[in-house]
Motif scaffolding. Structure first.
Motif, PDB file in Angstrom:
ATOM      1  N   LEU A 292      53.566  54.695  58.630  1.00 31.26           N
ATOM      2  CA  LEU A 292      52.666  54.424  57.508  1.00 31.26           C
ATOM      3  C   LEU A 292      51.819  55.669  57.248  1.00 31.26           C
ATOM      4  N   ILE A 293      51.800  56.089  55.947  1.00 35.43           N
ATOM      5  CA  ILE A 293      50.941  57.198  55.525  1.00 35.43           C
ATOM      6  C   ILE A 293      49.881  56.618  54.602  1.00 35.43           C
ATOM      7  N   MET A 294      48.596  56.877  54.916  1.00 38.09           N
ATOM      8  CA  MET A 294      47.485  56.383  54.110  1.00 38.09           C
ATOM      9  C   MET A 294      46.656  57.555  53.631  1.00 38.09           C
ATOM     10  N   ASP A 295      46.107  57.379  52.416  1.00 35.85           N
ATOM     11  CA  ASP A 295      45.193  58.411  51.937  1.00 35.85           C
ATOM     12  C   ASP A 295      43.803  58.169  52.521  1.00 35.85           C
ATOM     13  N   ALA A 296      42.832  58.952  52.071  1.00 37.18           N
ATOM     14  CA  ALA A 296      41.493  58.855  52.641  1.00 37.18           C
ATOM     15  C   ALA A 296      40.833  57.524  52.352  1.00 37.18           C
ATOM     16  N   ASP A 297      41.300  56.790  51.311  1.00 35.63           N
ATOM     17  CA  ASP A 297      40.739  55.481  50.974  1.00 35.63           C
ATOM     18  C   ASP A 297      41.554  54.328  51.562  1.00 35.63           C
ATOM     19  N   ARG A 298      42.425  54.640  52.530  1.00 33.40           N
ATOM     20  CA  ARG A 298      43.282  53.658  53.210  1.00 33.40           C
ATOM     21  C   ARG A 298      44.255  52.995  52.251  1.00 33.40           C
ATOM     22  N   VAL A 299      44.645  53.690  51.220  1.00 29.99           N
ATOM     23  CA  VAL A 299      45.688  53.210  50.323  1.00 29.99           C
ATOM     24  C   VAL A 299      47.018  53.681  50.878  1.00 29.99           C
ATOM     25  N   ALA A 300      47.972  52.758  50.975  1.00 31.64           N
ATOM     26  CA  ALA A 300      49.273  53.101  51.526  1.00 31.64           C
ATOM     27  C   ALA A 300      50.023  53.999  50.561  1.00 31.64           C
ATOM     28  N   VAL A 301      50.307  55.204  51.027  1.00 30.22           N
ATOM     29  CA  VAL A 301      51.093  56.145  50.227  1.00 30.22           C
ATOM     30  C   VAL A 301      52.571  55.914  50.458  1.00 30.22           C
ATOM     31  N   TYR A 302      52.917  55.612  51.699  1.00 34.73           N
ATOM     32  CA  TYR A 302      54.322  55.321  52.012  1.00 34.73           C
ATOM     33  C   TYR A 302      54.355  54.511  53.297  1.00 34.73           C
ATOM     34  N   ARG A 303      55.305  53.567  53.380  1.00 32.14           N
ATOM     35  CA  ARG A 303      55.522  52.756  54.583  1.00 32.14           C
ATOM     36  C   ARG A 303      57.012  52.510  54.732  1.00 32.14           C
TER      37      ARG A 303
END
Length: 595
Positions: A201-212
């Motif tokens: 899981l890759i998350m941005d600084a706002d904990r939005v999933a960029v990729y899973r």
């Protein structure tokens, strides 16, 4: 093998099985400890792999974003921007994108209005940036920023941008950004293939999933709940519930520069599954060896118990006085016992012969002594009778007393000789044991002493008595002696004697019990052992005549039957004599005479 004997705690097989179990138990404990340590070691290994993978992915992303940021910083120095020649800048930006397939370069002013977008021709009207908040932060902070996930205003694709400020004379004049589709991050993650069951899981600084890697459509673009307690920048390995609420091991690596995070986790069941096959072999192997050991111990124990059991027959033969031959049972120890039994048989046979010879000699001596002792007594008695008949008138009172004492001593001596002869013949002239109604013997004994019963004014009440294998003549004399004893030691009231009987269970060996209770003078129980000894008296001969051997005959006769005799009494409150003998008696062949 009989399982019942295996589980009988008193058998050798059971004890051997317990010995094997005691030896196997530490193996089970060690195996359990090994499984625990193996799981912990596997867990630590997986945690290390998770952390290494998360760190490698996070460093790869940081390097990728750093390269993009460096390229944009270099492009921000373009003279075309000073001249506001956006067409020339458009062409320069497109040249930069040759190494970033699928990406776009966007130039925006402070209002987030796009001035250049390489995705479209330069003369195309452009909307404002979708990541307007990122543009505002760049103008306010004057430093590069990596945006969160957003929808491109022109392309409508899921994008992430790297924004750098274009600074002139210390002022931010433009926001220069490279918008990258998330596919580029997918490709970057693909460079680090995950083992089966692992989730990235890759998350941005706002904990939005960029990729899973799992359920991408369900979670990409959505804000992820705090994971691992929402720690700050750094690397962490913990146990947590993943987005599917499955207990998992997870590592999180968060960038201090971008705030982006990489989470790699694996369900604990997957970790356990990797140990399952090994654990199954350990359990099956240990169980097989354990059960095999117990069964082997049972087989060995069966052989040992069979060898010991083969000693039962010669032991019974030895007990019956028969000759025993040494045999071979397969075990040195039991063979040694068998040889010892054979030697004991020879020794017993020799001693039995000697004892029989000694008994015959003793019986001959007793008979001879009885005859030789009674002969002068009969003469003394005869001369005393003549003296009384012929010369009584010539004797004064003292002479009459001497004569009376002499006759009394002769009578006691005759009685004593007969009692001693009877006492010696209990074992030297025994009769065989035969099933006999003890009530019949008691009634016969009562007839023998009927005159004494009438003389004392007493009564004997006989209840029903059991049947047992006995020597009838000896047991009738036992009753006669006990009845006579009760009649003799009575108080002022006429003697009352009650005889009761029953059969008691003694672990499968029934016992016949007979209680003979009287209302006589009784005795103190501290003299209980004394009254059954020959010639032991508790009272003077002048008051209670007798030889003091009657109860000794009772005890010896009952002992020959394998029984016991005892008494309960209190002075002045009567006595109760209790006889206990086996209902069945063994024969010389190891069988039983059934009563």
């Amino acid at each position: 093998m009989h399982m019942g004997s295996l589980w009988n705690w008193r058998t050798i097989r059971f004890r051997l099985a317990c010995l094997v179990a005691a030896c196997v138990l530490p193996v089970w404990l060690v195996a359990g400890a090994l499984v625990h340590f193996a799981y912990q070691e596997k867990k630590q290994t997986v945690e290390g792999q998770l952390l290494d993978t998360a760190q490698s992915l996070r460093l790869s992303l940081d390097q990728e974003l750093a390269r993009i940021q460096a390229a944009l910083t270099a492009l921000a120095t373009s003279p075309a921007l000073d001249a506001k020649d956006f067409t020339a800048f458009h062409d320069q930006a497109r040249l930069l994108l040759n190494g970033y397939e699928g990406a776009d370069i966007i130039l925006a002013d402070a209002t987030a209005q796009q001035l250049v977008n390489t995705y479209l021709p330069q003369d195309t009207p452009l909307p404002k940036r979708a990541a307007a908040n990122t543009v505002r932060r760049v103008f306010e902070g004057g430093r590069p920023i990596v945006s969160g996930l957003f929808k491109g205003a022109v392309t409508g694709r899921d994008m992430v941008s790297v924004d750098v400020p274009v600074i002139r004379d210390g002022q931010v004049v433009y926001d220069l950004a490279m918008a990258l589709p998330t596919d580029r991050f997918v490709a970057r993650l693909a460079e680090y293939p995950l083992p089966p069951g692992w989730v990235g899981l890759i998350m941005d600084a706002d904990r939005v999933a960029v990729y899973r890697t799992l359920a991408q459509e369900q979670y990409v673009g959505k804000r992820v709940p705090p994971l691992l307690g929402n720690p700050g920048p750094g690397d962490y390995v913990k146990e947590f519930l993943n987005l599917e609420q499955v207990p998992s091991l997870a590592s999180l690596s968060r960038s201090a520069d971008t705030g982006w995070s990489v989470v790699i986790h694996v369900p604990k069941s997957v970790v356990w599954k990797q140990l399952r096959d090994w654990l199954l072999w350990v359990i099956v192997g240990t169980a097989f060896l354990s059960v095999g050991g117990v069964m082997l111990a049972g087989l060995i124990g069966r052989g040992i118990s069979r060898s010991i059991g083969e000693l039962i027959v010669p032991a019974r033969e030895l007990a019956g006085g028969n000759a025993v031959l040494p045999g071979s049972s397969g075990l040195e120890e039991t063979d040694a016992v068998g040889r010892a039994l054979a030697e004991a048989s020879l020794l017993l046979t020799e001693r039995t012969a000697n004892l029989e010879r000694s008994n015959r000699e003793l019986e001959d001596f007793a008979a001879m002594a009885s005859h030789d002792l009674q002969e002068p007594l009969r003469k003394i008695k005869a001369f005393g009778e003549r003296l009384r008949e012929d010369n009584a008138a010539q004797l004064d009172a003292t002479g009459q007393d001497y004569l009376r004492r002499m006759e009394s001593a002769v009578d006691r001596m005759e009685t004593l000789i007969l009692d001693l002869l009877e006492y010696s013949r209990i074992t030297t002239r025994p009769s065989p044991f035969e099933p006999t109604d003890l009530g019949l013997l008691a009634r016969e004994a009562l007839c023998d002493i009927e005159a004494a019963v009438k003389e004392t004014g007493g009564s004997i009440h006989l209840e029903e008595l059991p049947t047992a294998a006995v020597d009838a003549s000896q047991m009738r004399r036992v009753f006669q002696n006990l009845f006579t004893n009760a009649l003799k030691f009575h108080g002022e009231a006429p003697p009352r004697i009650t005889v009761r009987g029953l059969v008691e269970d003694n672990g499968g060996h029934p016992l016949a019990r007979v209680d003979i209770a009287d209302n006589g003078i009784g005795f103190e129980e501290k003299y209980l052992d004394k009254i059954f000894q020959p010639f032991q008296r508790l009272h003077g001969r002048s008051r209670y005549p007798g030889t003091g051997i009657g109860l000794a005959i009772v005890k010896k006769s009952v002992a020959r039957h394998g029984g016991t005799v005892t008494a309960q009494s209190q002075p002045g409150r009567g006595s109760t004599f209790t006889i206990t003998i086996p209902v069945h008696q063994p024969t010389r062949e190891g069988e039983h005479v059934h009563g």
